[in-house]
Enzyme design. Structure first.
Site, PDB file in Angstrom:
ATOM      1  N   GLU A 263      12.122  18.056  36.836  1.00  0.00           N
ATOM      2  CA  GLU A 263      13.732  19.465  36.196  1.00  0.00           C
ATOM      3  C   GLU A 263      13.870  18.071  35.242  1.00  0.00           C
ATOM      4  O   GLU A 263      14.303  16.847  34.535  1.00  0.00           O
ATOM      5  CB  GLU A 263      14.358  18.408  37.330  1.00  0.00           C
ATOM      6  CG  GLU A 263      16.402  19.311  37.646  1.00  0.00           C
ATOM      7  CD  GLU A 263      16.591  19.577  38.533  1.00  0.00           C
ATOM      8  OE1 GLU A 263      16.281  18.909  39.412  1.00  0.00           O
ATOM      9  OE2 GLU A 263      18.345  19.763  38.246  1.00  0.00           O
TER      10      GLU A 263
ATOM     11  N   LYS B 166      22.120  15.948  46.725  1.00  0.00           N
ATOM     12  CA  LYS B 166      20.605  16.328  45.676  1.00  0.00           C
ATOM     13  C   LYS B 166      20.434  16.148  44.746  1.00  0.00           C
ATOM     14  O   LYS B 166      19.544  15.506  44.495  1.00  0.00           O
ATOM     15  CB  LYS B 166      20.705  17.734  45.927  1.00  0.00           C
ATOM     16  CG  LYS B 166      19.069  18.279  45.277  1.00  0.00           C
ATOM     17  CD  LYS B 166      19.748  18.505  43.593  1.00  0.00           C
ATOM     18  CE  LYS B 166      18.137  19.399  43.632  1.00  0.00           C
ATOM     19  NZ  LYS B 166      17.691  19.196  41.830  1.00  0.00           N
TER      20      LYS B 166
ATOM     21  N   ASP C 297       6.849   6.506  48.899  1.00  0.00           N
ATOM     22  CA  ASP C 297       6.799   7.925  50.346  1.00  0.00           C
ATOM     23  C   ASP C 297       7.728   8.206  49.985  1.00  0.00           C
ATOM     24  O   ASP C 297       9.033   7.965  51.067  1.00  0.00           O
ATOM     25  CB  ASP C 297       6.264   7.200  51.153  1.00  0.00           C
ATOM     26  CG  ASP C 297       6.391   8.172  52.315  1.00  0.00           C
ATOM     27  OD1 ASP C 297       7.019   9.705  52.128  1.00  0.00           O
ATOM     28  OD2 ASP C 297       5.894   8.154  53.786  1.00  0.00           O
TER      29      ASP C 297
ATOM     30  N   HIS D  56      22.515  21.463  31.358  1.00  0.00           N
ATOM     31  CA  HIS D  56      21.500  21.623  31.341  1.00  0.00           C
ATOM     32  C   HIS D  56      20.281  22.947  30.701  1.00  0.00           C
ATOM     33  O   HIS D  56      19.198  22.386  30.889  1.00  0.00           O
ATOM     34  CB  HIS D  56      21.766  22.461  32.712  1.00  0.00           C
ATOM     35  CG  HIS D  56      21.577  21.930  34.730  1.00  0.00           C
ATOM     36  ND1 HIS D  56      20.861  22.687  35.483  1.00  0.00           N
ATOM     37  CD2 HIS D  56      21.332  20.985  34.074  1.00  0.00           C
ATOM     38  CE1 HIS D  56      20.939  21.196  36.753  1.00  0.00           C
ATOM     39  NE2 HIS D  56      20.864  20.278  35.805  1.00  0.00           N
TER      40      HIS D  56
HETATM   41  C1  MEV Z   1      20.997  19.819  39.812  1.00  0.00           C
HETATM   42  O1  MEV Z   1      19.734  19.534  40.117  1.00  0.00           O
HETATM   43  C2  MEV Z   1      21.848  18.462  40.323  1.00  0.00           C
HETATM   44  C3  MEV Z   1      23.134  18.850  40.911  1.00  0.00           C
HETATM   45  O2  MEV Z   1      23.444  20.513  41.019  1.00  0.00           O
HETATM   46  C4  MEV Z   1      24.354  18.021  41.410  1.00  0.00           C
HETATM   47  C5  MEV Z   1      26.134  18.239  41.939  1.00  0.00           C
HETATM   48  O3  MEV Z   1      26.224  19.068  41.390  1.00  0.00           O
HETATM   49  O4  MEV Z   1      26.127  16.762  42.256  1.00  0.00           O
HETATM   50  C6  MEV Z   1      24.075  19.037  39.323  1.00  0.00           C
END
Ligand code: MEV
Length: 438
Positions: free
Chosen positions: A85, A279, A295, A392
């Protein structure tokens, strides 16, 4: 229709490739080219990779990047990360730099207990089962001593074996719930070997226990396996600073701190947001786990179970403002290894360990927790200020330009252009077309 194949694993690598490209790809020539392009020309290195798993036909590459400037307990680390990513390493590096100027990260190990269970069925009198367990406990450990002796020499081994009555969740279901100290090893093989030995001893001894009737003697072992839920193999990482040090201007800093608190409160209260929030944490955690040959599936499963430990899926990070101090922290269950497995085999993993100054498993837990906390801080900071897309899309720009087949010179021109302009997908395609037409 393609027919099932017998004995695929016995074919040579070339034969496997022939079979897959001729049965499952449209252009077998270019498919073969892609598969063989990813082979390593160093045949020993390639053989090593071939033998990690069954049926290897090629290698799968991920970028291996470095996030420098992580000050953890006053020691400076450059953290290796393996991840696809585009914005993750950049975000980690930014957060590291931000906290480097504010005292860095502080971490504490809260526990190192690993867990394994022998799951079994018993039909009969629980008080007799308890008596039997008491009579056999020391034998469970002694008959596993061949497996445990080296670990014991180094200071680890079996910590505790408990009998647990689970009949309220499932009829006739009981467990040997066992805890272990596995030091610098993740310990999966060690724990599973111990458990399988416990199961054997337990079943055999039950057949000779005089208090049991015939049905009771017939304990049915269902399975013996470690648990990837390790709530007592826990690490805490935190950052803190006076609120006014969060940004250049005090009013902004107060607003920013409040928004961070609100964002974490939302992730605590609302599972949809909590999953995405976590995430973002796992972006950092998994990247270090992968780079260090650990792992990531085990870590993912355990971490998310921990996030739901109070009955509702919730944020793994916490934030507070107390007496003018902004504090941001995480607690993560992490069963990691820095010896054994890929850590002693995979050349890049070995190098990652060297870059991290050959950490113990406890040190690696701390580094990984910091990577998760940093990633979450960077993500939530963007979310409550500029929005996530700005950063991003800047990072994603190169992916779009590569998809469009831009030359190096075109990439330079367009990267400069998008320093001042919003890099949406459409805008990049438009700008690329304009540049080509000029
Ligand atoms: C993207 O990989 C992760 C985010 O969505 C985490 C978040 O929203 O806190 C930017």
């Amino acid at each position: 229709m393609t027919k099932p194949i017998q004995g695929f694993s016995k074919l040579t690598k070339e034969e496997k490739i022939d079979w897959i490209v001729s049965n499952y790809t449209q252009d077998s020539k270019s498919a073969r080219l892609i598969l063989t392009r990813y082979w390593n020309t160093d045949t020993d290195l390639q053989k090593l990779h071939d033998e990690f798993i069954e049926n290897t036909i090629t290698n799968y590459y991920l970028p291996f990047g470095i996030a420098p400037n992580f000050l953890i307990n006053d020691k400076l680390y450059a953290i290796p990360m393996a991840i696809e990513e585009s914005s993750v390493v950049a975000a980690a590096s930014k957060a590291a730099k931000f906290w480097l100027d504010r005292g860095g990260f502080k971490t504490t190990i809260l526990g190192t207990e690993k867990i394994g269970q022998v799951h079994f069925m018993f039909t009969g009198d629980f008080s007799k089962l308890k008596n039997f367990f008491k009579s056999v406990t020391s034998k469970l450990a002694s008959e596993a001593s061949d497996i445990t002796k080296n670990m014991v020499k180094r200071g680890g081994g079996i910590s505790k074996i408990e009998l647990r009555d689970k009949t309220t969740v499932l009829d006739n279901y009981y467990q040997l719930h066992c805890t272990f100290e596995t030091l610098d090893a993740m310990g999966a093989n060690f724990i599973n070997s111990c458990l399988e030995q416990f199961a054997k001893t337990f079943k055999t001894e039950a057949q000779h226990f005089s208090e049991f009737n015939d049905a009771e003697k017939n304990i049915e072992i269902v399975m013996s396996i470690l648990s990837n839920y390790v709530p007592n193999c826990l690490v805490r990482a935190e950052v803190s600073c006076p609120i006014e040090e969060l940004t250049d201007d005090t009013e902004n800093a107060i607003n920013f701190a409040k928004k961070m608190i609100q964002a974490v409160a939302i992730a605590k209260a609302e599972p949809h947001r909590a999953v995405t929030h976590n995430k973002g944490i796992m972006n950092g955690v998994d990247a270090v786990i992968l780079a260090t040959g650990n792992d990531f599936r085990a870590v993912e499963a355990g971490v998310h179970a921990y996030a739901a430990k109070d009955g509702k899926y919730s944020s793994l990070t916490h934030a507070s403002i107390d007496q003018g101090i902004f504090k941001f922290w995480i607690e993560l269950p992490l069963a990691l290894g820095t010896v054994g497995g890929l850590t002693s085999l995979h050349p890049l993993v070995k190098l990652a360990m060297e870059i991290l100054q050959k950490p113990s498993a406890q040190e690696l837990m701390q580094i990984v927790a910091v990577a998760g906390l940093a990633q979450n801080f960077a993500a939530v900071r963007s979310l409550v200020t500029t929005g996530i897309q700005e950063g991003h899309m800047k990072m994603h720009l190169m992916n779009i330009l590569n998809q469009l087949g831009a030359t190096d010179q075109e990439k330079d021109t367009l990267t400069n252009h998008f320093k001042k302009n919003a890099a949406t997908h459409n805008a990049v395609v438009e700008a690329f077309k304009n540049l080509r037409n000029q």
